[in-house]
Design a protein around this motif. Sequence first.
Motif, PDB file in Angstrom:
ATOM      1  N   VAL A 104      -4.398 -17.438  15.914  1.00 24.09           N
ATOM      2  CA  VAL A 104      -4.896 -16.159  15.424  1.00 24.09           C
ATOM      3  C   VAL A 104      -3.757 -15.138  15.424  1.00 24.09           C
ATOM      4  O   VAL A 104      -3.079 -14.963  16.432  1.00 24.09           O
ATOM      5  CB  VAL A 104      -6.052 -15.663  16.314  1.00 24.09           C
ATOM      6  CG1 VAL A 104      -6.499 -14.274  15.882  1.00 24.09           C
ATOM      7  CG2 VAL A 104      -7.222 -16.633  16.259  1.00 24.09           C
ATOM      8  N   PRO A 105      -3.538 -14.451  14.319  1.00 26.67           N
ATOM      9  CA  PRO A 105      -2.448 -13.459  14.257  1.00 26.67           C
ATOM     10  C   PRO A 105      -2.703 -12.292  15.209  1.00 26.67           C
ATOM     11  O   PRO A 105      -3.851 -12.012  15.573  1.00 26.67           O
ATOM     12  CB  PRO A 105      -2.485 -12.985  12.796  1.00 26.67           C
ATOM     13  CG  PRO A 105      -3.240 -14.033  12.062  1.00 26.67           C
ATOM     14  CD  PRO A 105      -4.223 -14.592  13.022  1.00 26.67           C
ATOM     15  N   PRO A 106      -1.664 -11.566  15.588  1.00 28.00           N
ATOM     16  CA  PRO A 106      -1.845 -10.343  16.383  1.00 28.00           C
ATOM     17  C   PRO A 106      -2.668  -9.332  15.583  1.00 28.00           C
ATOM     18  O   PRO A 106      -2.551  -9.260  14.360  1.00 28.00           O
ATOM     19  CB  PRO A 106      -0.411  -9.833  16.589  1.00 28.00           C
ATOM     20  CG  PRO A 106       0.463 -11.007  16.306  1.00 28.00           C
ATOM     21  CD  PRO A 106      -0.254 -11.846  15.295  1.00 28.00           C
ATOM     22  N   HIS A 107      -3.496  -8.549  16.289  1.00 24.98           N
ATOM     23  CA  HIS A 107      -4.384  -7.637  15.576  1.00 24.98           C
ATOM     24  C   HIS A 107      -3.614  -6.544  14.831  1.00 24.98           C
ATOM     25  O   HIS A 107      -4.151  -5.915  13.910  1.00 24.98           O
ATOM     26  CB  HIS A 107      -5.406  -7.022  16.532  1.00 24.98           C
ATOM     27  CG  HIS A 107      -4.822  -6.107  17.557  1.00 24.98           C
ATOM     28  ND1 HIS A 107      -4.574  -4.778  17.320  1.00 24.98           N
ATOM     29  CD2 HIS A 107      -4.433  -6.334  18.842  1.00 24.98           C
ATOM     30  CE1 HIS A 107      -4.066  -4.221  18.406  1.00 24.98           C
ATOM     31  NE2 HIS A 107      -3.968  -5.142  19.344  1.00 24.98           N
ATOM     32  N   GLU A 108      -2.349  -6.321  15.210  1.00 28.36           N
ATOM     33  CA  GLU A 108      -1.553  -5.322  14.494  1.00 28.36           C
ATOM     34  C   GLU A 108      -1.231  -5.765  13.064  1.00 28.36           C
ATOM     35  O   GLU A 108      -0.957  -4.935  12.196  1.00 28.36           O
ATOM     36  CB  GLU A 108      -0.234  -5.062  15.232  1.00 28.36           C
ATOM     37  CG  GLU A 108      -0.398  -4.464  16.640  1.00 28.36           C
ATOM     38  CD  GLU A 108      -0.509  -5.551  17.700  1.00 28.36           C
ATOM     39  OE1 GLU A 108      -0.622  -6.749  17.324  1.00 28.36           O
ATOM     40  OE2 GLU A 108      -0.485  -5.210  18.890  1.00 28.36           O
ATOM     41  N   VAL A 157      -2.689  -6.587  10.218  1.00 30.71           N
ATOM     42  CA  VAL A 157      -4.035  -6.492   9.659  1.00 30.71           C
ATOM     43  C   VAL A 157      -4.218  -7.365   8.418  1.00 30.71           C
ATOM     44  O   VAL A 157      -5.197  -8.102   8.295  1.00 30.71           O
ATOM     45  CB  VAL A 157      -4.368  -5.016   9.327  1.00 30.71           C
ATOM     46  CG1 VAL A 157      -5.811  -4.903   8.842  1.00 30.71           C
ATOM     47  CG2 VAL A 157      -4.154  -4.140  10.552  1.00 30.71           C
ATOM     48  N   ALA A 158      -3.286  -7.299   7.477  1.00 34.03           N
ATOM     49  CA  ALA A 158      -3.408  -8.094   6.251  1.00 34.03           C
ATOM     50  C   ALA A 158      -3.356  -9.584   6.562  1.00 34.03           C
ATOM     51  O   ALA A 158      -4.109 -10.375   5.984  1.00 34.03           O
ATOM     52  CB  ALA A 158      -2.307  -7.717   5.267  1.00 34.03           C
ATOM     53  N   ARG A 159      -2.473  -9.963   7.486  1.00 36.69           N
ATOM     54  CA  ARG A 159      -2.386 -11.375   7.869  1.00 36.69           C
ATOM     55  C   ARG A 159      -3.676 -11.845   8.541  1.00 36.69           C
ATOM     56  O   ARG A 159      -4.138 -12.969   8.306  1.00 36.69           O
ATOM     57  CB  ARG A 159      -1.188 -11.596   8.790  1.00 36.69           C
ATOM     58  CG  ARG A 159      -1.116 -13.040   9.304  1.00 36.69           C
ATOM     59  CD  ARG A 159       0.224 -13.376   9.926  1.00 36.69           C
ATOM     60  NE  ARG A 159       1.208 -13.610   8.894  1.00 36.69           N
ATOM     61  CZ  ARG A 159       2.288 -12.870   8.699  1.00 36.69           C
ATOM     62  NH1 ARG A 159       2.528 -11.836   9.477  1.00 36.69           N
ATOM     63  NH2 ARG A 159       3.137 -13.159   7.739  1.00 36.69           N
ATOM     64  N   PRO A 203      -5.850  -5.013  -1.949  1.00 30.84           N
ATOM     65  CA  PRO A 203      -5.681  -6.383  -2.449  1.00 30.84           C
ATOM     66  C   PRO A 203      -4.215  -6.800  -2.508  1.00 30.84           C
ATOM     67  O   PRO A 203      -3.873  -7.958  -2.223  1.00 30.84           O
ATOM     68  CB  PRO A 203      -6.307  -6.329  -3.844  1.00 30.84           C
ATOM     69  CG  PRO A 203      -7.312  -5.234  -3.762  1.00 30.84           C
ATOM     70  CD  PRO A 203      -6.688  -4.213  -2.855  1.00 30.84           C
ATOM     71  N   GLU A 204      -3.325  -5.867  -2.851  1.00 29.02           N
ATOM     72  CA  GLU A 204      -1.898  -6.186  -2.944  1.00 29.02           C
ATOM     73  C   GLU A 204      -1.341  -6.564  -1.563  1.00 29.02           C
ATOM     74  O   GLU A 204      -0.596  -7.554  -1.431  1.00 29.02           O
ATOM     75  CB  GLU A 204      -1.129  -4.995  -3.506  1.00 29.02           C
ATOM     76  CG  GLU A 204      -1.436  -4.667  -4.954  1.00 29.02           C
ATOM     77  CD  GLU A 204      -2.769  -3.963  -5.143  1.00 29.02           C
ATOM     78  OE1 GLU A 204      -3.296  -3.997  -6.280  1.00 29.02           O
ATOM     79  OE2 GLU A 204      -3.296  -3.392  -4.162  1.00 29.02           O
ATOM     80  N   GLU A 205      -1.691  -5.794  -0.539  1.00 31.32           N
ATOM     81  CA  GLU A 205      -1.252  -6.099   0.827  1.00 31.32           C
ATOM     82  C   GLU A 205      -1.837  -7.425   1.299  1.00 31.32           C
ATOM     83  O   GLU A 205      -1.152  -8.230   1.941  1.00 31.32           O
ATOM     84  CB  GLU A 205      -1.685  -4.978   1.779  1.00 31.32           C
ATOM     85  CG  GLU A 205      -0.997  -3.655   1.539  1.00 31.32           C
ATOM     86  CD  GLU A 205      -1.634  -2.534   2.338  1.00 31.32           C
ATOM     87  OE1 GLU A 205      -0.877  -1.699   2.877  1.00 31.32           O
ATOM     88  OE2 GLU A 205      -2.879  -2.485   2.441  1.00 31.32           O
ATOM     89  N   TYR A 206      -3.084  -7.643   0.964  1.00 31.55           N
ATOM     90  CA  TYR A 206      -3.779  -8.877   1.357  1.00 31.55           C
ATOM     91  C   TYR A 206      -3.078 -10.105   0.783  1.00 31.55           C
ATOM     92  O   TYR A 206      -2.780 -11.059   1.504  1.00 31.55           O
ATOM     93  CB  TYR A 206      -5.223  -8.797   0.864  1.00 31.55           C
ATOM     94  CG  TYR A 206      -6.040 -10.053   1.025  1.00 31.55           C
ATOM     95  CD1 TYR A 206      -6.608 -10.385   2.250  1.00 31.55           C
ATOM     96  CD2 TYR A 206      -6.274 -10.890  -0.060  1.00 31.55           C
ATOM     97  CE1 TYR A 206      -7.381 -11.535   2.384  1.00 31.55           C
ATOM     98  CE2 TYR A 206      -7.043 -12.031   0.066  1.00 31.55           C
ATOM     99  CZ  TYR A 206      -7.596 -12.350   1.292  1.00 31.55           C
ATOM    100  OH  TYR A 206      -8.357 -13.491   1.421  1.00 31.55           O
TER     101      TYR A 206
END
Length: 203
Positions: free
Chosen positions: A23-27, A29-31, A185-188
């Motif tokens: 699980v990625p770090p909560h910081e 966000v997009a990941r 969406p671009e960041e995602y």
Amino acid sequence: MCRALLAVFLALALARDCDSVSVPPHEEVARMARFVVHKCDWASMATISTHDPVKGQPFSNAFSISDGPVGNGTGTPYMYLTHMEISVQDLQVNPQASLSVSLAQTHYCKNHGFDPQSPLCAHIILSGSVIQVQDSEVCVAKAALFGRHPEMIDWPTDHSWFFARFNISQVWVLDYFGGVKTVSPEEYYRAAPSRKHSGSDTR
């Protein structure tokens, strides 16, 4: 072409238990958003009902999803739909919808003692619309879905099934304390959910 792609995706699906991405770090966000969408096999989709006695009200229903083979997701949730389904009939009138996807469907939240409603049990809400895919994207959607949901291959042929994608307009992320965060969406789509890092595995 479609058969070859499906064979590759099926082979990758068989190896999914060996996937150890954490699980990625909560910081990040997009990941986190990309990770949750990729890890999960189903989502709750809310439409605006066209059926009495709840016509005009929000209506939520469960749908199988896949954004691609394990370890190689595209970020785009694909679905296998039929116009016989009541939520799909809603979409024919208004294609706008939202998808809720939660790590509660993996072992992660239960193993860590997180209630599904807890912010620590990461969940993502996608706003957008549902669109039937065409041309070469049909092969992509078919391979993505049949690779992770092989039962679909034998679903009744007289139901006029079709492949659709969820067109994302906004991403909402709740994975930590402090309230919901938004991702464009671009960041995602720029985020890479499969990068290895230290953390807690979902399995």
